[in-house]
Design a protein around this motif. Sequence first.
Motif, mmCIF file in Angstrom:
data_model
loop_
_atom_site.group_PDB
_atom_site.id
_atom_site.type_symbol
_atom_site.label_atom_id
_atom_site.label_comp_id
_atom_site.label_asym_id
_atom_site.label_seq_id
_atom_site.Cartn_x
_atom_site.Cartn_y
_atom_site.Cartn_z
ATOM 1 N N ILE A 103 0.834 -1.198 0.000
ATOM 2 C CA ILE A 103 0.000 0.000 0.000
ATOM 3 C C ILE A 103 0.867 1.246 0.000
ATOM 4 O O ILE A 103 1.938 1.278 0.625
ATOM 5 C CB ILE A 103 -0.931 -0.033 1.238
ATOM 6 C CG1 ILE A 103 -2.002 1.022 1.152
ATOM 7 C CG2 ILE A 103 -0.152 0.063 2.526
ATOM 8 C CD1 ILE A 103 -3.075 0.875 2.219
ATOM 9 N N TYR A 104 0.436 2.271 -0.722
ATOM 10 C CA TYR A 104 1.130 3.555 -0.788
ATOM 11 C C TYR A 104 2.615 3.371 -1.105
ATOM 12 O O TYR A 104 3.483 3.992 -0.506
ATOM 13 C CB TYR A 104 0.970 4.332 0.528
ATOM 14 C CG TYR A 104 -0.450 4.458 0.991
ATOM 15 C CD1 TYR A 104 -1.454 4.897 0.128
ATOM 16 C CD2 TYR A 104 -0.818 4.111 2.287
ATOM 17 C CE1 TYR A 104 -2.755 4.998 0.545
ATOM 18 C CE2 TYR A 104 -2.119 4.211 2.716
ATOM 19 C CZ TYR A 104 -3.090 4.654 1.841
ATOM 20 O OH TYR A 104 -4.392 4.743 2.262
ATOM 21 N N ARG A 105 2.915 2.480 -2.051
ATOM 22 C CA ARG A 105 4.278 2.179 -2.498
ATOM 23 C C ARG A 105 5.140 1.593 -1.393
ATOM 24 O O ARG A 105 6.368 1.568 -1.501
ATOM 25 C CB ARG A 105 4.947 3.437 -3.066
ATOM 26 C CG ARG A 105 4.194 4.031 -4.250
ATOM 27 C CD ARG A 105 4.783 5.342 -4.684
ATOM 28 N NE ARG A 105 3.990 5.949 -5.744
ATOM 29 C CZ ARG A 105 4.125 7.208 -6.144
ATOM 30 N NH1 ARG A 105 5.021 7.986 -5.556
ATOM 31 N NH2 ARG A 105 3.376 7.686 -7.108
ATOM 32 N N GLY A 106 4.514 1.120 -0.329
ATOM 33 C CA GLY A 106 5.218 0.467 0.765
ATOM 34 C C GLY A 106 4.423 -0.736 1.229
ATOM 35 O O GLY A 106 3.745 -1.396 0.433
ATOM 36 N N SER A 107 4.472 -1.033 2.522
ATOM 37 C CA SER A 107 3.764 -2.197 3.057
ATOM 38 C C SER A 107 3.040 -1.842 4.344
ATOM 39 O O SER A 107 3.417 -0.891 5.046
ATOM 40 C CB SER A 107 4.738 -3.351 3.308
ATOM 41 O OG SER A 107 5.685 -3.003 4.294
ATOM 42 N N LEU A 108 2.001 -2.623 4.643
ATOM 43 C CA LEU A 108 1.170 -2.412 5.824
ATOM 44 C C LEU A 108 1.061 -3.713 6.596
ATOM 45 O O LEU A 108 0.815 -4.775 6.030
ATOM 46 C CB LEU A 108 -0.226 -1.942 5.414
ATOM 47 C CG LEU A 108 -1.334 -2.016 6.488
ATOM 48 C CD1 LEU A 108 -1.078 -0.984 7.575
ATOM 49 C CD2 LEU A 108 -2.711 -1.828 5.877
ATOM 50 N N GLU A 109 1.234 -3.624 7.925
ATOM 51 C CA GLU A 109 0.930 -4.711 8.851
ATOM 52 C C GLU A 109 0.070 -4.103 9.959
ATOM 53 O O GLU A 109 0.461 -3.097 10.559
ATOM 54 C CB GLU A 109 2.197 -5.321 9.450
ATOM 55 C CG GLU A 109 3.084 -6.019 8.445
ATOM 56 C CD GLU A 109 2.496 -7.338 7.954
ATOM 57 O OE1 GLU A 109 1.627 -7.890 8.665
ATOM 58 O OE2 GLU A 109 2.893 -7.800 6.871
ATOM 59 N N ALA A 110 -1.091 -4.691 10.221
ATOM 60 C CA ALA A 110 -2.003 -4.062 11.183
ATOM 61 C C ALA A 110 -2.883 -5.096 11.852
ATOM 62 O O ALA A 110 -3.044 -6.225 11.389
ATOM 63 C CB ALA A 110 -2.867 -3.005 10.485
#
Length: 754
Positions: A510-517
């Motif tokens: 996401i948003y040219r990066g990564s998400l962990e949640a």
Amino acid sequence: MHVRHLLIAIAALAGLAAIAAAVFVASFDANRYKPELIELVRARTGRTLAVEGDISLALLPRIGLSLGAARLSGPGGRGEFARFDSARIGVALWPLLARRIVVDRIAIDGLELDLVRRRDGSSNFDDLLGAGAEPQAAGAAGGRSAGAAAAITIAGMQLHNATIGWLDEAGNAQWRLHQVDLQTSRIASGEPGSLRLSARLVGKRPPLDLELKLSGDYTIDFATRAARLDDLDLALNGRAPGAPALEARLAGSVAVDPASGGLDLSALKLAARSGDGIEVELEAPALAVAAASASGRPITARLSIDRDAYRMNAALSLAAPTRSHDRVLFREVKADATATGARLPAEGVKVELAGDAGIDPGHGYASLDLRGSIDGSALQARITASRLAPPALEYELQAGRIELDRGETAPGAAGAQAAAPGRDPQAARGGDPRAVHGADRQAEHGGARSDEQGEAPADALAVPALAGIDSRGTIQIGTLAVAGLRASNVSAAVSTGQGRIDVTRLSAAIYRGSLEASASLDEQGRHALRMKLSDVDAGMALRALAGRDVIEGRGNLDIDVTAHGRTVAAIERSLDGSAALALRNGAIKGVDLADVLARVPALLAVARGSAIEQPASLERLTTFSSLDARFVIRDGMARNDDLDLRSPLLRVRGAGEIDLARETVDYLARVSVADTLPGRGGTGLAALRGATIPVRLAGPFGSLSYRVDVADLAADTARRELGRRLEEALTGKPAQGGRRPASPLDALRGLLGR
């Protein structure tokens, strides 16, 4: 004459019998038999009966028995199973001569009954149904009891102001029927009768509060326990999960046969409407399920949702069922849906699904397999129910692409509009759900009802109905675009139940990066969020998540917060936790600190006492090579004390507060010059080397402004200059580029102008 004398004699005997019966009833004390009655109940059931009121008896024209208040314990004499305030029963005398029991009427007032099903599947009333008997003994007893039951006729039954509670420890369900009023006509094996029932159903798990009214005609076979209910009319009104103002009506006929496992539905129709724009219609013209067969006609359902400028219409159909061993199969399941709305594509979103379903009534198991598409992209879902009542679901959902934002404006447009100087931040929200925040603040001052009063406020955060269903599942989506958010390789694990939705794991590119949640949402108002964004485009993320265009750069954002409340505004006010921001090679939009500092020396020279004050503008930028900050969040206030911004020109330290609920900023940045470059106010900036310039940033999110108080800065500069020149004069050290004074006294005279 002889006949006349005989009649007189018979009449005299009847009179004597009546007198004797009256004397017997008047002198008979039924309360003397309380101990025998209590012992009989204990011997037959193992339970304890406590008869607190008096027992009275009548003989003519029927045998009548009246009891005062009484209590019956649970199995083994533990706890309380049932109690009532009073009970009356009448038995016709003459049918007894033909070995038939005709109960004239049963009337019970104030009955309280607590039914429990334990985790192992047993219940607290199994012993009353003979579940614990040995098979052979039970069979013999069952035959005798069935024959005896078939000989019983009840002219009518009445319950007044009864309460019936149900606790399913295995299914995690709990509800109570209050204010139960039941009236029936004749109850006899194989003979038709009618009933009327009214009650209030209050559930804790799931949360329910419904007024119900039921009427219909019944037929019961006491020997086989088969029952049929015709002309069923059930009306429900009140509150249920996902339906804050429910109106529902069910009509049709239902027949069940426990001995053969048969179920027969005919002319069944359901119509339901909720107060928040949901309508459901279901029709089952005919459905017959037996131990070895299943038949019927297709079942159809329609669903429409009209809520918050969105509308969805869906149709579902199931073909006639078939039977395979223990399962009832529906080979042709079809579902079609279309959703339209302001933020959806102009042509709407279309979903087409087809598949198979199966139900195992004996084991309480069901499954549904669907395959299809959402706007042409592949979609697959599998749902299984390990328990039908209340439902316990497991599911898997896979989709190639779900795009719900093709009708949206560019992500940056909304942010630029929201950040425009002078724009009302409340008006800038548009459809943002946080718009309820203003109404919630009115509640604090005696306006609309607030969520601290125990009842759900009118502007309560809508928790999806799935929160009340025991479920767990996984979701995988190749590409997702929704509510301004675009992500790929989305993977989530979700569990629900007891009014909670827990996203135990969420990952995405996401948003040219990564998400962990991970996150949790609770109907009781307890919420939590943990989120780690790594190497993301901060500007893209902030525009999409908050509609703000105030920063650029790539980096990391960590958030760990909890909150409580049932409105968005209450949640914002109660936020507690921490956040950390680390960005590289970006810019802050709204202010150009280098340009501001370049104008400071001129003001110091010619306009002492004035200030530099301007609204923020997206045309101004403060670039940086690194930006790091940590925030401590308490009661909706985010406090930062360690801002560290660095660029080739500037060093910025800072501290201040952000009010997340009121969306305002009060921040003091302390700026110093690190280096100068041609074309960037080099001469002016060089003059400020060694000085720290205070810049205050304040105001609502939508109309921030900054201020440099030159008068305070001038006084501070004068003090520092005086100290420097005194030190040079008294120590004899020359100023940089200057010449050594003749003596400390001469230097002091020069400083004082003498």
